[in-house]
Design a protein around this motif. Structure first.
Motif, PDB file in Angstrom:
ATOM      1  N   GLN A  62       0.108   7.221   6.109  1.00 39.78           N
ATOM      2  CA  GLN A  62       0.045   5.805   5.842  1.00 39.78           C
ATOM      3  C   GLN A  62       1.126   4.949   6.883  1.00 39.78           C
ATOM      4  OE1 GLN A  62      -1.833   4.465   3.672  1.00 39.78           O
ATOM      5  NE2 GLN A  62      -1.930   5.959   1.760  1.00 39.78           N
TER       6      GLN A  62
ATOM      7  N   ARG B 114       2.977  13.494   3.278  1.00 36.24           N
ATOM      8  CA  ARG B 114       1.672  12.959   3.588  1.00 36.24           C
ATOM      9  C   ARG B 114       1.615  11.195   3.426  1.00 36.24           C
ATOM     10  NH1 ARG B 114      -2.010  12.914  -1.220  1.00 36.24           N
ATOM     11  NH2 ARG B 114      -3.774  12.378   0.027  1.00 36.24           N
ATOM     12  N   ILE B 115       2.781  10.552   2.945  1.00 37.89           N
ATOM     13  CA  ILE B 115       2.802   9.051   3.135  1.00 37.89           C
ATOM     14  C   ILE B 115       2.953   8.837   4.469  1.00 37.89           C
ATOM     15  CG2 ILE B 115       3.955   7.049   2.555  1.00 37.89           C
ATOM     16  CD1 ILE B 115       4.262   7.911  -0.328  1.00 37.89           C
TER      17      ILE B 115
ATOM     18  N   GLU C 152       3.712   1.522  -1.932  1.00 38.62           N
ATOM     19  CA  GLU C 152       4.182   1.557  -2.864  1.00 38.62           C
ATOM     20  C   GLU C 152       2.869   2.173  -3.987  1.00 38.62           C
ATOM     21  OE1 GLU C 152       5.620  -2.406  -4.423  1.00 38.62           O
ATOM     22  OE2 GLU C 152       7.622  -1.518  -3.953  1.00 38.62           O
ATOM     23  N   GLN C 153       1.848   1.647  -3.734  1.00 37.36           N
ATOM     24  CA  GLN C 153       0.616   2.314  -4.403  1.00 37.36           C
ATOM     25  C   GLN C 153       0.797   3.761  -4.169  1.00 37.36           C
ATOM     26  OE1 GLN C 153      -2.439   3.535  -3.317  1.00 37.36           O
ATOM     27  NE2 GLN C 153      -3.185   3.452  -5.370  1.00 37.36           N
ATOM     28  N   ALA C 154       0.597   4.164  -2.751  1.00 37.92           N
ATOM     29  CA  ALA C 154       0.845   5.669  -2.875  1.00 37.92           C
ATOM     30  C   ALA C 154       1.774   6.290  -3.387  1.00 37.92           C
ATOM     31  CB  ALA C 154       0.653   5.823  -1.324  1.00 37.92           C
ATOM     32  N   GLN C 155       2.818   5.677  -3.501  1.00 37.28           N
ATOM     33  CA  GLN C 155       4.251   6.311  -4.391  1.00 37.28           C
ATOM     34  C   GLN C 155       3.840   6.295  -5.952  1.00 37.28           C
ATOM     35  OE1 GLN C 155       7.175   3.647  -2.376  1.00 37.28           O
ATOM     36  NE2 GLN C 155       8.404   5.557  -2.199  1.00 37.28           N
ATOM     37  N   ALA C 156       3.263   5.085  -6.308  1.00 39.51           N
ATOM     38  CA  ALA C 156       2.921   5.180  -7.646  1.00 39.51           C
ATOM     39  C   ALA C 156       1.901   6.016  -8.331  1.00 39.51           C
ATOM     40  CB  ALA C 156       2.482   3.714  -8.011  1.00 39.51           C
ATOM     41  N   ILE C 157       1.028   6.616  -7.435  1.00 39.23           N
ATOM     42  CA  ILE C 157       0.082   7.440  -7.731  1.00 39.23           C
ATOM     43  C   ILE C 157       0.893   8.950  -7.221  1.00 39.23           C
ATOM     44  CG2 ILE C 157      -2.100   6.264  -7.727  1.00 39.23           C
ATOM     45  CD1 ILE C 157      -2.454   7.219  -4.983  1.00 39.23           C
ATOM     46  N   GLY C 158       2.062   8.987  -6.969  1.00 38.19           N
ATOM     47  CA  GLY C 158       2.603  10.271  -6.449  1.00 38.19           C
ATOM     48  C   GLY C 158       2.518  11.048  -5.483  1.00 38.19           C
ATOM     49  N   ALA C 159       1.924  10.333  -4.226  1.00 40.18           N
ATOM     50  CA  ALA C 159       1.781  11.154  -3.009  1.00 40.18           C
ATOM     51  C   ALA C 159       3.125  11.397  -2.573  1.00 40.18           C
ATOM     52  CB  ALA C 159       1.076  10.063  -1.990  1.00 40.18           C
TER      53      ALA C 159
ATOM     54  N   PHE D  27       0.961  -1.319  -0.028  1.00 41.89           N
ATOM     55  CA  PHE D  27       0.162  -0.020   0.064  1.00 41.89           C
ATOM     56  C   PHE D  27       0.715   1.207  -0.029  1.00 41.89           C
ATOM     57  CE2 PHE D  27       0.270   1.237   4.477  1.00 41.89           C
ATOM     58  CZ  PHE D  27       0.339   0.156   5.245  1.00 41.89           C
TER      59      PHE D  27
END
Lengths: 287, 562
Positions: free
Chosen positions: A197, A192-193, A181-188, A179
């Motif tokens: 997260q 914020r992460i 990696e997902q946040a990084q992939a959408i550019g958060a 999850f």
């Protein structure tokens, strides 16, 4: 196959829902902490003597006017106990809070960003860690003078590298999950992460650290008082009382044992509570 | 004594019934009184295999482990008996159970990588198991047993092979060693716990053949636990279907598969993807006729992982509204490819163009529009969701990252995405732990959809799900494509699934494209030997299809040592 996992999941939240008060250890912790807080904050109002009032001969055993006897200057031990809790509670909570807040931030940044930032932050920590807490505090106290708030701040700072190490470890584990990696992939962005997260997923680690840091703060402050660098007399403080009265340990042991017991009760209570909180949080994280 | 005496002894040990395993009325409860296995009856004769089918949580693993006298913490048998090799396992103490396990009943785990001690040579691990099961044997006999067991599973028995460490073997070889460990003590019963789950189809086919031949050759009663019905036709003699802790249907494998009686069995069978070939020209043909500019163009992409090359010169295009499948076994580089495209893997050369413009290799360096238009769905719905965030929070977080709007609008968009994946709004405030695997995967899909993407990269998104759930998720994705016009890049090892959904397919092998083209052509008339094998060994319920083609071939060596 994930069968056992899915079946366990439905049990864990039920346990968490039962609440802290149903957990006997948490309840014990709560009672101990509330007792300490009552002594520390209501105590000064009900104490029979002022902190520096002479109540009898030095190291007098318990009597009718002094239920716990007197200390090395003939002051009432009970009154000094009732006055001496507030500083212990305040300084330890504040120092622990400073240590855990900054330590957690440093640890999460180092653990999530890795690379150069991680190296720099962790090497700075190593430098601070290489000095024992007492030496670290004395280094600054000798130059800047002795005040209660400075002591508290210094003890808090001395916690930062230790907390940072633990939090960094927990962060590295969480940061590898999908999850994140997902946040990084959408550019958060990384702040914020970290806030949204990572922090909620390492809350149990942080809570346990807080409990541990409270105890270390008490010990550090008491040790400083012991060697005469902590709180200055005539102020009443449990740690200071141990130092003042240790010469009379064989004649009037209550003057030393009573503050020791109160410190122990406070330390035990905070830790039990912190652990219970962390277990509660962890039971939600586990799934 | 002659052979007659031995078989009489065997018969008496088995209680005179001739069954190696007899489970009757087995009921298991967990702490709190919930029943997870409810009155299960089953029996297996020596040399025969019972396939135990069910989705996760159906209790099939609990039943299987009960044959070994094992119950997980908090579970207990409240009624019924488990008689394995003539012994009631409930009556055994710890010492008795130890003697039973590994010698008369043994177990082949799902994931061989996790089951081996990485620091021990495989010969030593085998030796250790034989020593534990048969302490009376001398060292020389044990050594001979190890060699015999390795030969029985089709592996070399020489010293050089035995001195290898687990990481030096391929997944297929390792699972063979796992099987050798299970059969070496000459057990009467073997519990097979989905032993082919992590393996590619060609290796899977060989392992299944091995299971079949070992069970008949050594008169082993096998309990084969699986959620994949497609592997059973050639393997199991009998079949039991479990749901919610109870057996809903039981019978001869051929009969159950050809003429299922219970509605759940019918549902399970219908959900297994088969080769439903698109007519030529359909699918890809349609896309070609319109010939729109591709949204994604990849040319000559070569990626490496810590200087170790993983992909070599991959070319790929995806047109709007197209579903392109990337097929390959584990280690073929398919996940590295998808991670490179989404910006999570940076070590690559070659060009990736999105709508004609080159795409930065790191997600962080891409524009917000690009990050919105390209979305990724992970393999495991269990780790892809933040366990401490509610469903709604997770989706809102994703939406906020790529769209600017007021909080109320983000919320509305998130709820709309949940509606699109057919999750009720009551689930919005729940933590992922309260959801089933299928529901979690829906949340992950909603989280991708809320960005309003144009291409969704799906990395093995159904491999952690049961067939029925898998089918629903695939239906949902295809339906969303029709309504939103989104394109999919579908990464999978499941050829049967590809045949149902993809317009075009790309087969990856060792980092290179082995074959590519319209799905119907590649799967019907594969040109390369590798793709021919891949198609032939894919298990299917259609007996005339894969199995027959597979039978024509002699399987060669398992994947080579890396």
């Amino acid at each position: 196959m994930t069968a056992p996992r899915t079946e366990f999941v439905s049990i864990a939240p039920a346990r968490a829902r039962r609440g802290l008060l149903r957990d006997p250890l948490a309840l014990t912790g709560l009672v101990l902490v509330v007792f300490t807080l009552l002594v520390a904050f209501v105590g000064p109002f009900v104490a029979p003597y002022a902190i520096d009032a002479a109540a009898g001969a030095p190291f007098a055993p318990p009597g009718s006017s002094t239920p716990l006897g007197t200390d090395f200057l003939g002051q009432d031990v009970l009154s000094r106990l009732l006055h001496g809790g507030a500083s212990v509670v305040w300084t330890s909570l504040t120092a622990a809070l400073i240590g855990v807040l900054f330590g957690a931030v440093v640890g999460m940044i180092a653990g999530f960003r890795r690379g150069v930032i991680d190296e720099v932050l962790m090497r700075i920590s190593d430098v601070v860690l290489s000095l024992p807490t007492i030496v670290f505090v004395l280094l600054f106290v000798s130059g800047l003078g002795r005040s209660l708030w400075l002591l508290t701040l210094l003890i808090g700072i001395s916690h930062i590298p230790q907390v940072a190490r633990v939090v960094r470890g927990a962060t590295v584990e969480v940061a590898s999950r999908e999850f994140i990696e997902q946040a990084q992939a959408i550019g958060a962005g990384w702040p914020r992460i970290i806030v949204k997260q990572i922090a909620p997923n390492i809350m149990s680690t942080i809570t346990v650290e807080f409990g541990i840091r409270v105890v270390w703060s008490i010990v550090a402050m008491a040790s400083l008082s012991m060697i005469g660098q902590g709180i200055a007399p005539p102020a009443a403080d449990w740690g200071l009382m141990v130092n003042e009265n240790r010469t009379g340990l064989t004649i009037q042991p209550i003057a030393v044992l009573a503050p020791v017991v109160l410190i122990a009760i406070y330390a035990l209570g905070t830790n039990l509570l912190a652990e219970a909180f962390s277990r509660r949080v962890a039971s939600k994280e586990g799934a | 004594m002659s052979a007659g005496g031995t078989s009489a002894e065997n018969a008496s040990r088995a209680g005179g019934t001739g069954y190696a395993v007899e489970v009757s009325g087995l009921t298991v409860e967990v702490t709190g009184g919930r029943v997870i296995v409810d009155g299960v009856n089953l029996s297996i004769e020596p040399g025969r295999i019972l396939g135990l089918v069910g989705e996760s949580g159906s209790g099939k693993t609990t039943v299987a482990m009960a044959l070994l006298g094992y119950l997980r913490a908090g579970a207990r048998i409240t009624a019924g008996t488990v008689v394995t090799d003539g012994v009631d396992v409930a009556s055994l103490d710890a010492e008795g159970l130890r003697a039973l396990r590994g010698s008369r009943v043994s177990y082949v785990p799902q994931d061989p990588r996790a089951a081996f001690n990485p620091a021990l040579r495989i010969g030593d691990q085998l030796l250790e198991c034989i020593a534990a099961a048969a302490p009376e044997l001398d060292a020389q006999t044990r050594g001979a047993r190890v060699a015999e067991a390795l030969e029985a599973v089709g592996l070399p028995a020489d010293r050089q092979f035995q001195s290898r460490f687990p990481h030096q073997l391929s997944g297929g070889q390792l699972q063979r060693v796992g099987i050798a460990i299970a059969v070496a003590p000459r057990p009467r019963v073997v519990v097979w716990d989905e032993p082919t789950t992590g393996l590619d189809v060609i290796t899977q086919h060989r392992i299944l053949q091995l299971v079949r031949s070992l069970c008949s050759e050594y008169a082993i009663a096998g309990l084969y636990v699986t959620h994949d019905l497609a592997v059973l036709p050639d393997l199991a003699d009998e079949l039991a279907v479990m749901r919610h802790g109870a057996i809903v249907e039981r019978g001869g494998a051929d009969l159950v598969l050809s003429d299922p009686q219970h509605p759940y069995t019918k549902q399970l069978l219908a959900a297994v993807p088969g080769f439903r070939m698109l007519a030529a020209g359909e699918g890809a043909g349609g896309a070609e006729a319109a010939a729109p500019a591709p949204v994604l163009e990849v040319s000559d992409l070569s990626a490496s992982y810590r200087k170790h090359p993983v992909l070599r010169g991959v070319d790929l295009t995806v047109a709007p509204g197209e579903c392109v499948a990337i097929v390959g076994e584990s280690g073929s580089g398919k996940t590295t490819l998808s991670r490179s495209l989404i910006g999570l893997h940076h070590e690559y050369t070659g060009e990736v163009r999105w709508r004609g413009k080159p795409l930065a290799s790191r997600a962080a360096r891409r524009g917000r529009e690009e990050r919105r238009q390209l979305q990724y769905i992970f393999q495991s719905p269990h780790s892809a969701l933040n366990p401490r965030a509610t469903v709604l929070d997770s989706i809102v977080f994703a939406r906020k990252t790529v769209h600017s709007a007021r909080p109320a609008q983000h919320r509305a968009a998130a709820l709309e995405a949940l509606r699109m994946v057919e999750l009720s709004s009551e689930k919005a405030e729940l933590l992922p732990a309260k959801l089933s695997g299928g529901e979690r995967q829906r949340v992950a899909i909603a989280r991708a959809l809320v960005a309003e993407p144009e291409l969704v990269i799906c990395d093995e998104i159904t491999s952690a799900l049961d067939v029925v759930v898998q089918q629903r998720i695939m239906d949902l994705l295809m339906q969303l494509r029709d309504t939103t016009g989104v394109s999919y890049l579908f990464v999978t090892h499941n050829i049967a699934l590809v045949s149902e959904i993809a317009d075009r397919v790309l087969v990856l092998k060792s980092g290179r494209i082995e074959e590519s083209g319209p799905t119907s052509r590649v799967l019907r008339h594969p040109e390369s030997r590798y793709v021919q094998d891949l198609v032939a060994f894919t298990p299917t319920l259609d007996a005339a299809g894969g199995a027959e083609a597979a039978a024509r071939r002699t399987p060669d060596e398992d994947g080579a040592v890396r």
